[in-house]
Structures are given as C-alpha cells and as structure tokens.
Design a protein around this motif. Structure first.
Motif, PDB file in Angstrom:
ATOM      1  N   ALA A  65       0.931  -1.156   0.115  1.00  0.00           N
ATOM      2  CA  ALA A  65      -0.181   0.200  -0.074  1.00  0.00           C
ATOM      3  C   ALA A  65       0.943   1.244  -0.008  1.00  0.00           C
ATOM      4  O   ALA A  65       1.929   1.473   0.860  1.00  0.00           O
ATOM      5  CB  ALA A  65      -0.792  -0.112   1.070  1.00  0.00           C
ATOM      6  N   VAL A  66       0.327   2.365  -0.843  1.00  0.00           N
ATOM      7  CA  VAL A  66       1.000   3.451  -0.859  1.00  0.00           C
ATOM      8  C   VAL A  66       0.212   4.633  -0.934  1.00  0.00           C
ATOM      9  O   VAL A  66      -1.102   4.423  -1.248  1.00  0.00           O
ATOM     10  CB  VAL A  66       2.060   3.540  -2.167  1.00  0.00           C
ATOM     11  N   VAL A  67       0.637   5.731  -0.536  1.00  0.00           N
ATOM     12  CA  VAL A  67      -0.455   6.892  -0.386  1.00  0.00           C
ATOM     13  C   VAL A  67      -0.486   7.458  -1.891  1.00  0.00           C
ATOM     14  O   VAL A  67      -1.975   7.736  -2.153  1.00  0.00           O
ATOM     15  CB  VAL A  67       0.314   8.172   0.463  1.00  0.00           C
ATOM     16  N   ASP A  68       0.275   7.597  -2.681  1.00  0.00           N
ATOM     17  CA  ASP A  68       0.131   8.167  -3.934  1.00  0.00           C
ATOM     18  C   ASP A  68       0.748   7.097  -5.325  1.00  0.00           C
ATOM     19  O   ASP A  68       1.944   7.072  -5.294  1.00  0.00           O
ATOM     20  CB  ASP A  68       0.716   9.461  -4.125  1.00  0.00           C
ATOM     21  N   ILE A  69       0.013   6.229  -5.801  1.00  0.00           N
ATOM     22  CA  ILE A  69       0.542   5.180  -6.415  1.00  0.00           C
ATOM     23  C   ILE A  69       1.129   5.753  -7.784  1.00  0.00           C
ATOM     24  O   ILE A  69       2.362   5.174  -8.262  1.00  0.00           O
ATOM     25  CB  ILE A  69      -0.596   4.458  -6.978  1.00  0.00           C
ATOM     26  N   GLU A  70       0.788   6.924  -8.416  1.00  0.00           N
ATOM     27  CA  GLU A  70       1.274   7.422  -9.557  1.00  0.00           C
ATOM     28  C   GLU A  70       2.728   8.021  -9.345  1.00  0.00           C
ATOM     29  O   GLU A  70       3.880   7.947 -10.110  1.00  0.00           O
ATOM     30  CB  GLU A  70       0.346   8.544 -10.299  1.00  0.00           C
ATOM     31  N   MET A  71       2.776   8.761  -8.122  1.00  0.00           N
ATOM     32  CA  MET A  71       4.000   9.398  -7.715  1.00  0.00           C
ATOM     33  C   MET A  71       5.210   8.225  -7.344  1.00  0.00           C
ATOM     34  O   MET A  71       6.294   8.119  -7.683  1.00  0.00           O
ATOM     35  CB  MET A  71       3.840   9.878  -6.189  1.00  0.00           C
ATOM     36  N   GLU A  72       4.440   7.045  -6.671  1.00  0.00           N
ATOM     37  CA  GLU A  72       5.607   5.984  -6.325  1.00  0.00           C
ATOM     38  C   GLU A  72       5.890   5.317  -7.598  1.00  0.00           C
ATOM     39  O   GLU A  72       6.880   4.721  -7.702  1.00  0.00           O
ATOM     40  CB  GLU A  72       4.892   4.871  -5.440  1.00  0.00           C
ATOM     41  N   ARG A  73       5.118   5.062  -8.609  1.00  0.00           N
ATOM     42  CA  ARG A  73       5.466   4.132  -9.982  1.00  0.00           C
ATOM     43  C   ARG A  73       6.374   5.105 -10.455  1.00  0.00           C
ATOM     44  O   ARG A  73       7.386   4.605 -10.961  1.00  0.00           O
ATOM     45  CB  ARG A  73       4.275   4.494 -11.035  1.00  0.00           C
ATOM     46  N   GLU A  74       6.412   6.384 -10.647  1.00  0.00           N
ATOM     47  CA  GLU A  74       7.391   7.476 -10.956  1.00  0.00           C
ATOM     48  C   GLU A  74       8.712   7.206 -10.419  1.00  0.00           C
ATOM     49  O   GLU A  74       9.680   7.083 -11.047  1.00  0.00           O
ATOM     50  CB  GLU A  74       6.887   8.708 -10.920  1.00  0.00           C
ATOM     51  N   ARG A  75       8.740   7.191  -9.051  1.00  0.00           N
ATOM     52  CA  ARG A  75      10.015   6.910  -8.441  1.00  0.00           C
ATOM     53  C   ARG A  75      10.452   5.602  -8.745  1.00  0.00           C
ATOM     54  O   ARG A  75      11.733   5.609  -8.821  1.00  0.00           O
ATOM     55  CB  ARG A  75       9.640   6.966  -6.691  1.00  0.00           C
ATOM     56  N   LEU A  76       9.705   4.633  -8.840  1.00  0.00           N
ATOM     57  CA  LEU A  76      10.301   3.209  -9.344  1.00  0.00           C
ATOM     58  C   LEU A  76      10.925   3.184 -10.548  1.00  0.00           C
ATOM     59  O   LEU A  76      11.799   2.614 -10.860  1.00  0.00           O
ATOM     60  CB  LEU A  76       9.397   2.189  -9.006  1.00  0.00           C
ATOM     61  N   VAL A  77      10.304   3.687 -11.610  1.00  0.00           N
ATOM     62  CA  VAL A  77      10.637   3.942 -13.013  1.00  0.00           C
ATOM     63  C   VAL A  77      11.856   4.399 -12.966  1.00  0.00           C
ATOM     64  O   VAL A  77      12.903   4.058 -13.625  1.00  0.00           O
ATOM     65  CB  VAL A  77       9.689   4.369 -13.808  1.00  0.00           C
ATOM     66  N   ASN A  78      12.114   5.857 -12.494  1.00  0.00           N
ATOM     67  CA  ASN A  78      13.347   6.377 -12.524  1.00  0.00           C
ATOM     68  C   ASN A  78      14.643   6.031 -11.606  1.00  0.00           C
ATOM     69  O   ASN A  78      15.517   6.134 -12.033  1.00  0.00           O
ATOM     70  CB  ASN A  78      13.030   7.872 -12.023  1.00  0.00           C
ATOM     71  N   GLU A  79      14.236   5.557 -10.570  1.00  0.00           N
ATOM     72  CA  GLU A  79      15.069   5.143  -9.691  1.00  0.00           C
ATOM     73  C   GLU A  79      15.694   3.775  -9.694  1.00  0.00           C
ATOM     74  O   GLU A  79      16.825   3.223  -9.686  1.00  0.00           O
ATOM     75  CB  GLU A  79      14.723   5.339  -8.182  1.00  0.00           C
ATOM     76  N   LEU A  80      14.881   2.857  -9.815  1.00  0.00           N
ATOM     77  CA  LEU A  80      15.061   1.451 -10.149  1.00  0.00           C
ATOM     78  C   LEU A  80      15.067   0.940 -11.539  1.00  0.00           C
ATOM     79  O   LEU A  80      15.070  -0.173 -11.973  1.00  0.00           O
ATOM     80  CB  LEU A  80      14.423   0.377  -9.302  1.00  0.00           C
ATOM     81  N   GLN A  81      14.550   1.772 -12.575  1.00  0.00           N
ATOM     82  CA  GLN A  81      14.410   1.443 -14.119  1.00  0.00           C
ATOM     83  C   GLN A  81      13.719   0.123 -14.238  1.00  0.00           C
ATOM     84  O   GLN A  81      13.831  -0.558 -15.192  1.00  0.00           O
ATOM     85  CB  GLN A  81      15.978   1.181 -14.755  1.00  0.00           C
ATOM     86  N   ILE A  82      12.472   0.082 -13.578  1.00  0.00           N
ATOM     87  CA  ILE A  82      11.420  -0.711 -13.836  1.00  0.00           C
ATOM     88  C   ILE A  82      10.856  -0.114 -14.998  1.00  0.00           C
ATOM     89  O   ILE A  82      10.626   0.824 -15.180  1.00  0.00           O
ATOM     90  CB  ILE A  82      10.621  -1.303 -12.613  1.00  0.00           C
ATOM     91  N   GLU A  83      10.091  -1.488 -15.618  1.00  0.00           N
ATOM     92  CA  GLU A  83       9.172  -1.085 -16.790  1.00  0.00           C
ATOM     93  C   GLU A  83       8.075  -0.330 -16.325  1.00  0.00           C
ATOM     94  O   GLU A  83       7.609  -0.639 -15.391  1.00  0.00           O
ATOM     95  CB  GLU A  83       8.896  -2.308 -17.439  1.00  0.00           C
ATOM     96  N   PRO A  84       7.531   0.880 -17.023  1.00  0.00           N
ATOM     97  CA  PRO A  84       6.450   1.655 -16.669  1.00  0.00           C
ATOM     98  C   PRO A  84       5.289   0.598 -16.704  1.00  0.00           C
ATOM     99  O   PRO A  84       5.212  -0.347 -17.347  1.00  0.00           O
ATOM    100  CB  PRO A  84       6.127   2.607 -17.505  1.00  0.00           C
ATOM    101  N   PHE A  85       4.279   0.648 -15.619  1.00  0.00           N
ATOM    102  CA  PHE A  85       3.181  -0.275 -15.401  1.00  0.00           C
ATOM    103  C   PHE A  85       2.007   0.240 -15.472  1.00  0.00           C
ATOM    104  O   PHE A  85       1.834   1.536 -15.059  1.00  0.00           O
ATOM    105  CB  PHE A  85       3.451  -1.272 -14.160  1.00  0.00           C
ATOM    106  N   GLU A  86       0.899  -0.346 -15.979  1.00  0.00           N
ATOM    107  CA  GLU A  86      -0.376   0.263 -15.841  1.00  0.00           C
ATOM    108  C   GLU A  86      -1.092   0.355 -14.499  1.00  0.00           C
ATOM    109  O   GLU A  86      -0.775  -0.650 -13.847  1.00  0.00           O
ATOM    110  CB  GLU A  86      -1.277  -0.464 -16.927  1.00  0.00           C
ATOM    111  N   ILE A  87      -1.883   1.223 -14.153  1.00  0.00           N
ATOM    112  CA  ILE A  87      -2.543   1.457 -13.202  1.00  0.00           C
ATOM    113  C   ILE A  87      -3.987   1.204 -13.314  1.00  0.00           C
ATOM    114  O   ILE A  87      -4.408   1.975 -14.132  1.00  0.00           O
ATOM    115  CB  ILE A  87      -2.262   2.468 -12.277  1.00  0.00           C
ATOM    116  N   PHE A  88      -4.589   0.188 -12.612  1.00  0.00           N
ATOM    117  CA  PHE A  88      -6.086  -0.333 -12.905  1.00  0.00           C
ATOM    118  C   PHE A  88      -6.898   0.097 -11.851  1.00  0.00           C
ATOM    119  O   PHE A  88      -6.419   0.580 -10.770  1.00  0.00           O
ATOM    120  CB  PHE A  88      -5.975  -1.709 -12.758  1.00  0.00           C
ATOM    121  N   GLN A  89      -7.969   0.338 -12.276  1.00  0.00           N
ATOM    122  CA  GLN A  89      -9.182   1.017 -11.334  1.00  0.00           C
ATOM    123  C   GLN A  89     -10.543   0.526 -11.785  1.00  0.00           C
ATOM    124  O   GLN A  89     -10.793   0.350 -12.976  1.00  0.00           O
ATOM    125  CB  GLN A  89      -9.092   2.403 -11.414  1.00  0.00           C
TER     126      GLN A  89
END
Length: 135
Positions: A65-89
């Motif tokens: 669980a995170v407070v802001d999924i978009e912000m955390e996705r951006e951090r992981l993509v930039n910091e850990l070079q993971i592939e951008p992933f889709e956010i579902f709702q």
C-alpha cells in the motif's frame, strides 16, 4: 493464533538484489543473520525476507500500500529502472493497483486506497500498531 508473518523473495544476485530492495523500501534491512539473506520489517510483525536463490515462477504478486501510486510508480521507474506499469481501477474495487517485476522476475505491486476517509483510517491504524508492544 497467527501473530506475525514473513514472505520470502529470491534473487540470483544477492548483492544487487539487496541494493535493489534497499532502494525499493527506501532503507537498510532490519536484520541480516548471515550471508545471502536479509530481512525488512515492512509493518509491525510483517517481514520481507530476501534470500539468494532461484526466484519462484508464477507466484505473487506481493502488493504494498502507498499513499500516491502514480508518484511511487514514477519513483520506481526513475530510480530502479523498472518498466512503466499500468495502473488499474474498477468502480466496484476500493483501490487502484498496478503490478510489476523486480529484475529477477519476482512479481510485486502497489495499491492505493481511493476513499480519503478509508486512507486516513488505515494510516491511524498503522500508527497504533507502531506503538503497540510485540506479542
């Protein structure tokens, strides 16, 4: 009665794996009992164990669980070079979520509560857990 839990993920390159998870979790491990093994207490009584070995295929994802999924996705993509992933709702689901993999193929994910009151209640409950003595 169950009062704690652990979940183990494996990496074929422990040194790189430990560095990756330190960055992912934004802190050093809480416990390193021996070479090739490290643990983080993610929440009181909930431990992520990282072990040297072959990752299990088809398991997971383990979602955090995170407070802001978009912000955390951006951090992981930039910091850990993971592939951008889709956010579902979905309308009937009270969270939005996304799934990705670490460099060794372990499936991980994030989720964010959508209802502000529920999000606040979860954070209050966590604050109480952090103050509670361990069983």
């Amino acid at each position: 009665m169950i009062h704690e839990m652990t979940f183990q993920l494996r990496t074929s390159d422990f040194t790189k794996g430990q560095a990756w998870y330190q960055s992912f979790l934004q802190r050093e491990p809480d416990f390193v009992p021996h070479e090739g093994f490290a643990e983080w207490e993610v929440l009181p009584g909930c431990w992520l164990q990282l072990a040297e070995g072959t990752p299990a295929e088809g398991s997971g994802p383990v979602r955090f669980a995170v407070v802001d999924i978009e912000m955390e996705r951006e951090r992981l993509v930039n910091e850990l070079q993971i592939e951008p992933f889709e956010i579902f709702q979905r309308e009937e689901v009270p969270v939005k979520w996304g799934t990705f993999a670490d460099p060794w193929g372990n499936r991980l994910g994030l989720f964010e509560y959508l209802d502000a009151a529920e999000k606040e209640e979860k954070q209050k409950r966590l604050a109480k857990l952090e103050k509670a003595p361990y069983l």
